[in-house]
Design an enzyme around this catalytic site. Structure first.
Site, short mmCIF file in Angstrom:
data_model
loop_
_atom_site.label_atom_id
_atom_site.label_comp_id
_atom_site.label_asym_id
_atom_site.label_seq_id
_atom_site.Cartn_x
_atom_site.Cartn_y
_atom_site.Cartn_z
N ASP A 317 0.87 -0.31 1.11
CA ASP A 317 2.20 0.13 1.52
C ASP A 317 2.21 1.59 1.97
OD1 ASP A 317 1.47 0.65 -1.19
OD2 ASP A 317 3.47 1.47 -1.50
N GLU A 318 3.24 1.92 2.69
CA GLU A 318 3.59 3.31 2.99
C GLU A 318 2.44 4.14 3.54
OE1 GLU A 318 7.25 4.25 0.00
OE2 GLU A 318 5.25 4.58 -0.83
#
Lengths: 686, 686
Positions: A317-318
């Site tokens: 993620d991210e």
């Protein structure tokens, strides 16, 4: 007489009396099918538990826990204590029948049937894991009358709605020692959860003992990590309770801890540091060098040698790819390989990881962002972004399921964001889109996430529990188990049961209250805390930099809970009053208590500077309560309040919206209702 | 203005104001020398701690703990967090100066000096262990005024009176997991104790992972033992706090666990079982076969490889030798070797152990019974029997010291017997006999013992703390620190400090109260529990067989504490009233509260069968309180009460002596005082 309560709860908020009858008020998750009978099975010191078919170590241990909890709960000096394979009495009061030993793996049978009559109890299940689930129900059924303790006569047929019912604990931002994890597993057992997702590597620290890469412990953990023996102990502890433990090593972003130890694997030639604040950070693994994959192959292999679960979470993620953008070699590589975006590069990275994990015999799981074109359908998509801004948005889950990916929902279940239990309770993995059977089968379940930027070993229980029980009900119980008031009623009763299991969500809050009061006399502090909630979403820790992980989490905001129950109960009273269901008596008693509390609290603040953040909130609570009392007078007497008074009351309500101590007063809405009612003569529906 | 409070406390119970002045009310153990000055050092977010001379890992960790506790206590967002060797600012607010790195061994220097002025704090010590001690004082000095948190200006010169200041935890009768041990070590740190005596083998279980003798774990532990890694972790945790950890393997008696695993080493050809009750059991090692010594050599060697402390405790207590008497070969052996008693045989056994331990480079320590003719003077005698029946009997200690043995006192410090703190506090290793300097030097200190027949991981903190702080003061502070009321006052304030250190003595009691109340509304239960104490000495568990280790320790007796403070405070009020120091107002308020509590408690009992044991006590508390109120009326009005009323009151007092739930009402004595006063007109000394 015989009552039949099939689980038919309407979506509207009517109160469901079935869930409040004597003997069932602790039940959570609510069972699939429950039929009340006449009679009571009396619990006595001669109580005997017997396994009448197959036995297993899991069964013996779970039975031993049941006996221990039963004796501690009731104070009965039971004859039995440690249950062994020899406890096979066919005349036992509680007969446990099981067909086979279950596997702690996705999709294992957890169904069971309970039959309680005045003469005895039978618990049947296909697997011993089903028995573990049923024993929790049997503990929740313990009831009291003038004679003593009993189980109400009942027939229960129960099974899980979703096969993936998880809690994620982030041990990277704040480290949580083994005993914290174990008692949370005890809580998970109590409410029939079956997956502990263990977030063990992030920007703030690597939390697994590594013999292959000792620098991860030496420089990237602040000395705080689980030894291999401790992890194996945790995994066995969970397995005894029919709970899987899945590790997560978050890559290629969230990599500060990995890169502090091994900067040569980074996408930028720089010095890396452990993060101390919240947020998205730039350090990212370099996806174009072989060394990265050699390292991850070995590291994943080491982690996999500890965690037997077939699923392995790679995070993913991210990753904003800033360091990729800045790296010329990476840019050249992307050009050479016809990659047009960082998503393409991350797909390339994930494809390598998929192969590595396949070699290690593991399914790859990752957050939303790994769902790109070119990723294998064997990958499990963990939906956390939803797709929009709403808690109930299931778009990314739907997209994954539609395209044939197995998926798990966490958007809407971010309990670290401290929304009310009902907000999460309303979210359902099947809601939001029309699903066919195949898509439904792809959606494996839900998982609550306890990210721990603002959560310490002292406070984590108060942040997870008892709310987690409501989510466990969402994942376990039939879709139409949705009555919010019933949920709150049972959740708050179950809270004491959870304490028996060893959780410290009640006592930890009281510990903080004693520090706030600088004394054992916590009542005035409790009264104000019970109507305050911490700021929600990402607002409390504005910008992610208001707090770092070493700051004190022992202040007003940390004492408050996600559900300020006194405020909620008051709001329910106002609602019932508006509908003409109750008179104003109980409300007025509560309001007078709030008015009177201010003096005591202001006195407490004088001997406890740490409590000063409650000062204005207490003043506001007093003002609002006084206004509410006046409002009720007007309403009860059928008179309209003068405009001048009304304006002042509205200005008090406005003034009460302060956020001192990063908390918000929760009585504003119900008091506002009362104040508005003074402006209309026929507001009470009599 | 400058106050000089040298520690001159008389033996009588006059209240010592020095120990009650603002800023010092948490101090425990009381320092050797303390001089108050004018001024306050303000604690602010910019607070900086610096080590201005040598640093060490112990110093860095202790400083980090201080910073962490300070931020959590005050809510100040301090700039510092993890203290490292780089934190050497010479302009720091708190300057720590140390000459050398201390050794965690008997007799190490623990002295230190503290100087607090408005401009800063200096903590000097010869060793970093002295700094650990001083940092506890600096935490206890944290004070509050309207401006905020501060340390009062003060000069303290402090050092330990005794070099051996111990707490023994019995992990055999009930097993206590690692986190329980660690938080008790935290408590020990807080009050400057320096020896954890770990009782790890007894009739109820062997609690150390054994690679050499795995049956000890497989059949003699119920699955409950510390792994080697856990023990090493505990030892390091203690060493960081300047605390030694000494293991005990109790032989030749108390051997049921050893003999269940290895019956061939027993003195009787029989099947052995783990004990489940309290008492002295017969299983005894066979002292005439070589296998016993080979086994003990290897077992001790294995244990010694884990515990670096030079002292090793062999128990040696309560061997009644029944199985020796019954064994013909042993009898023949004794005859052949001219042994006239089992004591002679045990001496023979101990001499072997002495040689084994010498080989392993360890000093042998054992309970009283090992003190026989023929035992080496290098042996340490651990006095537990005293010599008579009194708590304060130091005869065996004196005898050992007189004969040149090093010795440690535990008679009088058996805190598991649940006497009041003051009873233990009054016992002093130097009292009872006239001692010359050499004998004084032989008496190394004192050790409290927490035998755990009736103590579980849930209740152990409530049994050890805060009383242990009073004993720590006995072992650390000057001999004339003896004022009992001051001790109670400071101990009860320190209780909240101990909670900051992680102990659960307050929250564990509340957990039990919630179960007793079957609700969070615990006040009525707390009111009755606060005037009850569990039966003392060995009376609660009559004959040792009333309870076994699996019984519930969650009942009324387990909720009560060794010091029922509400009853004690009331007794002090009556005492002050008798002396004419106070009027009857506070007493009457308390008595009215007790009268009013009965209705609430009886209602609580109706929904909580486990609470029924409190029923009669509550009725009696009401009756006695009503009588006391009438008595005060008579006394205050100067009238003599009628004989009929007096007789009834006396019969109420008699009736209140019931022991329902194995607890006793503690207001009988002070109410009796008041009732007696009604029979003499001039009883209040105005």
């Amino acid at each position: 007489m015989k009552y039949l309560y099939l689980v038919v709860f309407s979506l509207c908020a009517t109160f469901t009396s079935a869930q409040n009858i004597n003997g069932l008020e602790n039940l959570m998750p609510w069972p699939k099918q429950i039929e009340m009978k006449d009679g009571k099975f009396r619990l006595t010191e001669g109580f005997v538990l017997g396994m009448t078919e197959l036995t297993s170590p899991r069964l013996c241990k779970a039975s031993t826990r049941y006996i221990e909890r039963l004796t501690n709960r009731t104070g009965l000096f039971l004859d039995q204590n440690i249950i062994t394979a020899a406890d096979t009495s066919r005349s036992a009061d509680l007969q446990i029948q099981v067909d086979r030993i279950g596997q702690v793996e996705l999709g294992e049978d957890e169904s069971h049937q309970i039959s309680v009559s005045a003469s005895g109890v039978v618990l049947k299940a296909e697997t011993d894991i089903g028995v573990v689930r049923g024993l929790q129900t049997l503990f929740q059924l313990i009831s009291v009358d003038k004679v003593g303790y009993y189980l109400p006569a009942v027939e229960i047929v129960d099974d899980a709605r979703f096969q993936w019912r998880g809690l994620m604990i982030d041990a990277s931002r704040h480290f949580h020692p083994v005993d914290v994890i174990k008692r949370n597993i005890d809580g998970m057992e109590a409410v029939k959860l079956n997956v502990l997702h263990f977030h063990l590597c992030d920007d703030h620290g690597y939390r697994i003992e590594s013999k292959l890469f000792p620098r991860l412990n030496e420089v990237s953990s602040d000395g705080q990590y689980y030894t291999v023996a401790e992890l194996k102990d945790i995994i066995q502890y969970a397995a005894d309770r029919g709970i899987r433990v899945m590790p997560e090593i978050d890559v290629p972003g969230h990599a500060s801890a990995l890169l502090k130890a091994y900067p040569e694997l980074g996408s930028k030639d720089t010095t890396y540091y452990l993060s101390r604040n919240a947020g998205v950070f730039d350090p990212t693994l370099n996806p174009i060098i072989d060394e990265t994959y050699t390292f991850l192959d070995q590291l994943f292999g080491e982690v996999i040698s500890i965690f037997p679960d077939p699923y392995f979470h790679i995070g993913g993620d991210e990753n904003e790819g800033k360091h990729w953008d800045e790296n010329e070699e990476i840019q050249a590589f992307m050009k050479a390989h016809d990659m047009h975006s960082n998503h393409d590069l991350q797909t390339y990275f994930n494809q390598h990881l998929f192969e590595i994990l396949k070699k290690h015999d593991r399914y790859m799981m990752g957050w939303d962002e790994i769902h790109t074109d070119g990723i294998s359908k064997e990958t499990v998509i963990h939906s956390w972004r939803g797709g929009g801004q709403s808690l109930a948005d299931t778009t990314t889950l739907f997209n994954a399921a539609r395209q044939g990916f197995k998926s798990v929902l966490s958007n809407g279940y971010y309990i670290d964001l401290m929304y009310n239990a009902e907000d999460y309770y309303r979210v359902d993995p099947y809601f939001g889109y029309e699903l066919d059977e195949e898509m439904k089968a792809n959606i494996m379940g839900g998982e609550a996430t306890m990210w721990s930027e603002l959560v310490t070993p002292l406070t984590i229980d108060t942040r997870v529990w008892p709310r987690m029980a409501a989510l466990a009900e969402r994942y376990w119980s039939p879709v139409d188990t949705r009555d919010v008031r019933s949920m709150y009623s049972r959740m708050n009763k179950l809270s004491l049961v959870l304490e028996h299991y060893g959780l410290q969500h009640i006592s930890a809050q009281e510990k903080i209250l004693r520090n706030l009061a600088n004394s054992r006399a916590i009542e005035p502090v409790r009264v104000i805390v019970d109507v305050l909630e911490p700021m929600k979403g990402y607002t409390r820790n504005a910008g992610g930099f208001m707090y770092d992980v070493f700051d004190p989490y022992t202040k007003l905001a940390d004492a408050t809970l996600a559900d300020a129950m006194a405020a909620r109960d008051f709001a329910y009273q106002v609602e019932d009053y508006q509908r003409g269901k109750v008179d104003s008596k109980a409300m007025m008693a509560q309001l007078k208590l709030w008015v009177g509390n201010d003096d005591a609290l202001q006195a407490a603040i004088k001997v406890s500077p740490i409590l000063a953040q409650a000062k204005e909130h207490s003043t506001n609570l007093k003002l609002l309560s006084e206004d509410a009392l006046v409002a009720i007078d007007y309403i009860d007497s059928g008179k309209k309040a003068p405009k001048k008074w009304y304006k002042q009351a509205v200005s008090h309500l406005e003034q009460a919206k302060i956020q001192d101590g990063r908390v918000e007063l929760q009585v504003i809405a119900p008091v506002s209702e009362l104040v508005e009612m003074t402006q209309s003569k026929s507001s009470v529906q009599n």
